[in-house]
Design a protein around this motif. Structure first.
Motif, mmCIF file in Angstrom:
data_model
loop_
_atom_site.group_PDB
_atom_site.id
_atom_site.type_symbol
_atom_site.label_atom_id
_atom_site.label_comp_id
_atom_site.label_asym_id
_atom_site.label_seq_id
_atom_site.Cartn_x
_atom_site.Cartn_y
_atom_site.Cartn_z
ATOM 1 N N ILE A 58 -10.349 2.625 -0.724
ATOM 2 C CA ILE A 58 -10.475 3.661 -1.759
ATOM 3 C C ILE A 58 -10.685 3.037 -3.139
ATOM 4 O O ILE A 58 -9.982 2.099 -3.544
ATOM 5 C CB ILE A 58 -9.240 4.586 -1.744
ATOM 6 N N ASP A 59 -11.681 3.577 -3.827
ATOM 7 C CA ASP A 59 -12.094 3.109 -5.146
ATOM 8 C C ASP A 59 -12.050 4.340 -6.059
ATOM 9 O O ASP A 59 -12.846 5.260 -5.895
ATOM 10 C CB ASP A 59 -13.531 2.568 -4.995
ATOM 11 N N ILE A 60 -11.057 4.375 -6.955
ATOM 12 C CA ILE A 60 -10.842 5.576 -7.769
ATOM 13 C C ILE A 60 -11.421 5.390 -9.168
ATOM 14 O O ILE A 60 -11.159 4.383 -9.834
ATOM 15 C CB ILE A 60 -9.334 5.898 -7.850
ATOM 16 N N HIS A 61 -12.191 6.362 -9.600
ATOM 17 C CA HIS A 61 -12.827 6.338 -10.925
ATOM 18 C C HIS A 61 -12.227 7.476 -11.741
ATOM 19 O O HIS A 61 -12.569 8.639 -11.553
ATOM 20 C CB HIS A 61 -14.343 6.499 -10.734
ATOM 21 N N LEU A 62 -11.322 7.120 -12.652
ATOM 22 C CA LEU A 62 -10.642 8.124 -13.463
ATOM 23 C C LEU A 62 -11.433 8.420 -14.725
ATOM 24 O O LEU A 62 -11.604 7.550 -15.583
ATOM 25 C CB LEU A 62 -9.247 7.627 -13.869
ATOM 26 N N GLU A 80 -7.709 0.407 -3.348
ATOM 27 C CA GLU A 80 -7.960 -1.001 -3.682
ATOM 28 C C GLU A 80 -8.164 -1.132 -5.189
ATOM 29 O O GLU A 80 -7.622 -2.030 -5.814
ATOM 30 C CB GLU A 80 -9.199 -1.519 -2.934
ATOM 31 N N TYR A 81 -8.941 -0.205 -5.750
ATOM 32 C CA TYR A 81 -9.216 -0.220 -7.191
ATOM 33 C C TYR A 81 -8.837 1.111 -7.836
ATOM 34 O O TYR A 81 -9.085 2.173 -7.253
ATOM 35 C CB TYR A 81 -10.718 -0.380 -7.464
ATOM 36 N N ASP A 127 -10.252 -6.805 -12.944
ATOM 37 C CA ASP A 127 -10.858 -7.266 -11.695
ATOM 38 C C ASP A 127 -12.285 -6.768 -11.549
ATOM 39 O O ASP A 127 -13.050 -7.283 -10.725
ATOM 40 C CB ASP A 127 -10.021 -6.744 -10.507
ATOM 41 N N LEU A 128 -12.608 -5.750 -12.339
ATOM 42 C CA LEU A 128 -13.910 -5.107 -12.159
ATOM 43 C C LEU A 128 -14.342 -4.407 -13.447
ATOM 44 O O LEU A 128 -13.490 -3.901 -14.193
ATOM 45 C CB LEU A 128 -13.762 -4.070 -11.027
#
Ligand code: DX5
Ligand code: ZN
Length: 215
Positions: A58-62, A80-81, A127-128
């Protein structure tokens, strides 16, 4: 290059299940609060139900103002992010520390008109970096040309920082636009896949475009 699929505009359970069957790494969750961006996503409990259909990372974009409040909810999905925007008026360093203390990788997102060098104070801590290739807030927009020079700038910085962070690009990505972002580590694809009926074929087209860039 890894692929994240955005399920922003996908509501049917059958379609969520079909998307999970695709062989890509990330489920990209776009979360909006109706303040940082106009649109507001469903409450956490409804988003959580959707994620139950997936076994992807799971890659969450808030896209929210009150980042910490959302972290407290979304950390329970074991992402994960978690990525939040540099344009929020919150204490960025504190949020980075909070996420790292939770053992969640930290992403910092940047809107198309925010200068890349505003990222500089944080690049040794994240990290990103999520480079927005459209204005955040809406799926199905056209990839912005300015992204071509912005990713070059960011790739140079990544080298200077000994590749300590990954680059993710999000918005308007389809086979035609992949050549402009071939140096990305992760790309997010939404409507190109989810607004079509043959998800697998669309993913194949994306993978072909990625391979074409390598030659
Ligand atoms: C835009 C979102 C994106 C977007 C991707 O605010 O962050 O993740 O929904 O969808 P497409 O690929 O349709 O631009
Ligand atoms: Zn997104």
């Amino acid at each position: 290059m890894e692929i994240g699929i955005s399920i922003l505009d996908v509501n049917e359970i059958n379609n969520l299940k079909k998307l999970n069957e695709l062989n890509n790494k990330y489920l990209h969750l776009d979360i909006m609060d109706g303040k940082f961006v106009t649109k507001k996503t469903l409450p956490f409990k409804d988003i959580k139900v959707r994620t139950n259909f997936f076994d992807k990372n799971i890659d969450i974009h808030l896209m929210v103002d009150d980042v910490e409040k959302y972290i407290d909810e979304y950390k329970t999905l074991k992402p994960e992010y978690i990525t939040f925007h540099i344009e929020t008026n919150q204490n960025i360093e504190n949020i980075i520390d909070k996420l790292h203390n939770l053992n969640i990788k930290v992403g910092l997102a940047i809107k198309p008109n925010t200068p890349i060098n505003t990222l500089l104070p944080y690049l040794n801590k994240v990290d990103l970096v999520l480079l927005m290739s459209v204005e955040p807030g809406l799926g199905g927009q056209t990839f912005l040309d300015i992204t071509k020079s912005r990713i070059e700038e960011l790739v140079n910085l990544k080298k200077q920082f000994n590749n300590s962070f990954k680059i993710e690009v999000d918005g308007g990505i389809k086979p035609d636009t992949i050549k402009y972002i071939k140096d990305a580590d992760i790309i997010v694809v939404g409507s190109y896949i989810t607004k079509n009926t043959d998800y697998q074929k669309c993913l194949n087209n994306i993978n072909e475009a990625i391979n074409d860039c390598k030659n």
